[in-house]
Write a protein that holds these residues in place. Structure first.
Motif, PDB file in Angstrom:
ATOM      1  N   LYS A 122     -16.997   9.900 -16.129  1.00  0.00           N
ATOM      2  CA  LYS A 122     -16.222  11.061 -15.665  1.00  0.00           C
ATOM      3  C   LYS A 122     -15.569  11.792 -16.839  1.00  0.00           C
ATOM      4  CE  LYS A 122     -17.213  10.153 -11.405  1.00  0.00           C
ATOM      5  NZ  LYS A 122     -18.293  10.954 -10.746  1.00  0.00           N
ATOM      6  N   VAL A 123     -15.050  11.038 -17.796  1.00  0.00           N
ATOM      7  CA  VAL A 123     -14.445  11.660 -18.978  1.00  0.00           C
ATOM      8  C   VAL A 123     -15.504  12.386 -19.788  1.00  0.00           C
ATOM      9  CG1 VAL A 123     -13.254  11.213 -21.164  1.00  0.00           C
ATOM     10  CG2 VAL A 123     -12.540  10.022 -19.085  1.00  0.00           C
ATOM     11  N   CYS A 141      -5.507   5.962 -25.903  1.00  0.00           N
ATOM     12  CA  CYS A 141      -6.568   6.675 -25.167  1.00  0.00           C
ATOM     13  C   CYS A 141      -7.781   5.786 -24.956  1.00  0.00           C
ATOM     14  CB  CYS A 141      -6.969   7.939 -25.930  1.00  0.00           C
ATOM     15  SG  CYS A 141      -5.685   9.204 -26.001  1.00  0.00           S
ATOM     16  N   THR A 142      -8.123   4.999 -25.982  1.00  0.00           N
ATOM     17  CA  THR A 142      -9.262   4.073 -25.861  1.00  0.00           C
ATOM     18  C   THR A 142      -9.001   3.039 -24.775  1.00  0.00           C
ATOM     19  OG1 THR A 142      -9.809   4.343 -28.205  1.00  0.00           O
ATOM     20  CG2 THR A 142     -10.684   2.396 -27.094  1.00  0.00           C
ATOM     21  N   SER A 172     -15.827  10.519 -28.133  1.00  0.00           N
ATOM     22  CA  SER A 172     -16.959  10.301 -27.232  1.00  0.00           C
ATOM     23  C   SER A 172     -17.818   9.145 -27.736  1.00  0.00           C
ATOM     24  CB  SER A 172     -17.796  11.580 -27.109  1.00  0.00           C
ATOM     25  OG  SER A 172     -18.416  11.908 -28.338  1.00  0.00           O
ATOM     26  N   ILE A 202      -9.442   4.369 -21.264  1.00  0.00           N
ATOM     27  CA  ILE A 202     -10.841   4.595 -20.904  1.00  0.00           C
ATOM     28  C   ILE A 202     -11.582   3.281 -20.669  1.00  0.00           C
ATOM     29  CG2 ILE A 202     -13.039   5.562 -21.678  1.00  0.00           C
ATOM     30  CD1 ILE A 202     -10.906   7.623 -20.875  1.00  0.00           C
ATOM     31  N   VAL A 203     -11.461   2.329 -21.606  1.00  0.00           N
ATOM     32  CA  VAL A 203     -12.264   1.105 -21.506  1.00  0.00           C
ATOM     33  C   VAL A 203     -11.852   0.256 -20.313  1.00  0.00           C
ATOM     34  CG1 VAL A 203     -12.721   1.081 -23.979  1.00  0.00           C
ATOM     35  CG2 VAL A 203     -10.800  -0.247 -23.078  1.00  0.00           C
ATOM     36  N   GLY A 251     -11.155   1.461 -17.513  1.00  0.00           N
ATOM     37  CA  GLY A 251     -11.635   2.154 -16.326  1.00  0.00           C
ATOM     38  C   GLY A 251     -13.101   1.891 -16.028  1.00  0.00           C
ATOM     39  N   ARG A 259     -15.293   5.569 -15.224  1.00  0.00           N
ATOM     40  CA  ARG A 259     -14.304   6.419 -15.885  1.00  0.00           C
ATOM     41  C   ARG A 259     -14.895   7.003 -17.170  1.00  0.00           C
ATOM     42  NH1 ARG A 259      -8.347   4.184 -16.578  1.00  0.00           N
ATOM     43  NH2 ARG A 259      -8.513   4.403 -14.318  1.00  0.00           N
ATOM     44  N   ILE A 260     -15.665   6.210 -17.902  1.00  0.00           N
ATOM     45  CA  ILE A 260     -16.321   6.716 -19.110  1.00  0.00           C
ATOM     46  C   ILE A 260     -17.205   7.903 -18.763  1.00  0.00           C
ATOM     47  CG2 ILE A 260     -18.048   6.172 -20.880  1.00  0.00           C
ATOM     48  CD1 ILE A 260     -16.915   3.337 -20.942  1.00  0.00           C
ATOM     49  N   ARG A 284     -12.382  -5.835 -24.812  1.00  0.00           N
ATOM     50  CA  ARG A 284     -11.608  -4.603 -24.681  1.00  0.00           C
ATOM     51  C   ARG A 284     -10.428  -4.586 -25.655  1.00  0.00           C
ATOM     52  NH1 ARG A 284     -11.641  -4.391 -18.029  1.00  0.00           N
ATOM     53  NH2 ARG A 284     -13.679  -3.352 -17.824  1.00  0.00           N
ATOM     54  N   MET A 306     -16.166   5.766 -26.786  1.00  0.00           N
ATOM     55  CA  MET A 306     -16.453   5.413 -25.395  1.00  0.00           C
ATOM     56  C   MET A 306     -17.863   4.833 -25.268  1.00  0.00           C
ATOM     57  SD  MET A 306     -14.818   8.462 -23.066  1.00  0.00           S
ATOM     58  CE  MET A 306     -16.001   9.668 -23.651  1.00  0.00           C
TER      59      MET A 306
END
Length: 477
Positions: free
Chosen positions: A207-208, A193-194, A362, A197-198, A200, A204-205, A389, A365
């Motif tokens: 938006k999530v 999941c990390t 959260s 997100i990273v 993106g 993306r961070i 990353r 992120m």
């Protein structure tokens, strides 16, 4: 390893041990008085950010999205475990001093976010980048670049590396205790999941965060309100207990009023991060008409973190029978969890596990973005970003799978101590600039301008980026 532990412990003692907390408090009080209690004057405007802007550009980070990312970073273990520790060590009075430092910290957050916005830069991808490192270089001059580099290195070490290991460990521990999920399984899922997100980026961070932060916050607040309603007639007595303990009229723990003040201030600052120089990195990404607008939004973030969510935890604990003042027993997240179970039943432990998962994810992120922003300041090479990353994904997995691995990351606290000292020194030197920008915002409001606009042409002595302010009358992009 022992040699490095000695060095890190020494740095930690010189910062968090005795100097930094009073420094944060004194500077926060000074900013509050010198600015004319700006956080209270603009309090009503803070709530405007909660209403989505229908005309917002989807390719830009909005003020609301930046707020939610900041809240997601600030809200974490400190709101669940930290409040419990403060109450255990400082008594109910510690809650009052957490409230007090939050009101002061709201001004510090406004000032540092305003400066981050003033000196932000527009990138080739139509994004905005900034933060204390950029503010130091462009606000104090290139001769202070060494100070900005120290800040950036400490930001990566403390948040992107150390704190992400802690967050992974927290999630895995909670999943193991309540759901019997093995640590490696949690670590793999969290790492995947990390990675999604990273890779993106900040969009993306954001938006999530726009989805999970409201769910996280409102869910936890809703549970606390249920507890308060079930114990409504006991609420006045709890508030009275908080106030009397805060001023030494009733002693709940050894140390009395001194313990309440020390624990309340320290845990409050750890929770809301006001003045520590982390949140301004996110604040600088937002597209706003005036720097103070985002300063007000970040001030609101501190209010949400401490005055709302930390208060929820405090009332859950103090309204129950699990907490016994002055007694040696459970503390930390276990005290919060058992208090919740005492109020509403055994299913609450699973709810709290879910809350910890969302809070920690959260924060991961948020911590990653802080590290990326600091790295972006030092180098523009793509390979460096990929290395960071991969390192963050690995660190999250490592922290989740090894129960004792977090000992390796004890350097996080001293690194954050240095980070805060650098940020506070820079804030003190640039406060006159922030005050000029705040006064410009006030003057436009007084002239009847509903939504003030920042015009770099009115501040020709400041090293701003005109391309970052397309709404300015002087913009010629």
């Amino acid at each position: 390893m022992g040699f490095f532990d000695m060095i890190f412990n020494g740095v930690n003692d010189l910062t968090w041990g005795w100097a930094l907390v009073p420094f944060l408090v004194v500077i926060g009080v000074f900013f509050t008085i010198a600015s004319g209690f700006v956080q209270l004057r603009f309090f009503k405007r803070m709530f405007r950010v909660l209403t989505p802007d229908q005309n917002a550009d989807p390719n830009r980070i909005s003020a609301r999205e930046a707020l939610l990312v900041s809240v997601g970073g600030r809200v974490g273990g400190g709101n669940i475990a930290g409040v419990a520790v403060a109450i255990t060590a400082g008594g109910p009075g510690a809650v009052f001093w957490m409230w007090a430092i939050a009101l002061v910290g709201m001004c510090s957050a406004l000032v540092e976010a305003t400066l981050a916005q003033v000196y932000k830069r527009k990138t080739e991808g139509a994004e905005y980048r900034g933060g204390p490192a950029q503010a130091i270089v462009h606000g104090l001059g290139a001769n202070y670049r060494w100070l900005a580099v120290i800040y950036a290195v400490c930001l990566i070490a403390s948040f992107a590396i150390g704190f992400n290991a802690f967050q992974g460990n927290t999630v895995a521990g909670a999943a193991l205790d309540s759901l019997a999920i093995p640590r490696p399984v949690t670590g793999i899922v969290l790492a995947i999941c990390t990675g999604l997100i990273v890779y993106g980026g900040i969009h993306r961070i954001a938006k999530v965060a726009d989805v999970i932060i409201p769910v996280m916050a409102f869910g936890y607040i809703g549970m606390a309100l249920l507890v308060i309603v079930l114990n409504l007639f006991n609420v006045p007595a709890v508030i009275w207990d908080i106030v009397t303990n805060a001023f030494g009229l009733r002693e709940a723990v050894a140390g009395g009023m001194g313990a309440a003040i020390a624990q309340g201030l320290r845990r409050g600052l750890f929770s809301n991060e006001a003045g520590l120089g982390s949140a301004p990195n996110v604040a600088a990404t937002a597209y706003v008409r005036h720097p103070v607008s985002q300063g007000i939004t970040q001030s609101f973030s501190v209010f949400i973190d401490t005055m709302v969510i930390c208060s929820c935890t405090a009332f859950v604990i103090l309204l129950g029978d699990t907490y016994v003042p002055g007694a040696d027993g459970i503390d930390g997240v276990a005290l919060t969890q058992q208090s919740m179970v005492d109020h509403v039943g055994g299913w609450a432990q699973y709810f709290l596990t879910a809350a910890i998962l969302l809070f920690s994810f959260s924060s991961i992120m948020y911590n990653y973005f802080l590290g990326e922003n600091a790295l972006n300041f030092m180098t523009q090479k793509t390979i460096a970003k990929h290395i960071l990353r991969i390192a963050v994904i690995f660190i999250v997995f490592l922290g989740a799978t090894a129960p004792a691995a977090t000992v390796v990351f004890n350097f996080s606290d001293p690194m954050m101590g240095i980070l805060a000292v650098v940020n506070l020194l820079a804030l003190m030197m640039m406060f006159p600039i922030a005050l000029r920008v705040i006064n410009d915002f006030r003057a436009q409001l007084a002239a009847g301008v509903e939504r003030p606009v920042f015009d770099p042409a009115k501040f020709p002595d400041l090293d701003t980026d005109p391309k970052a302010w397309p709404d300015a009358p002087s913009y010629k992009g």
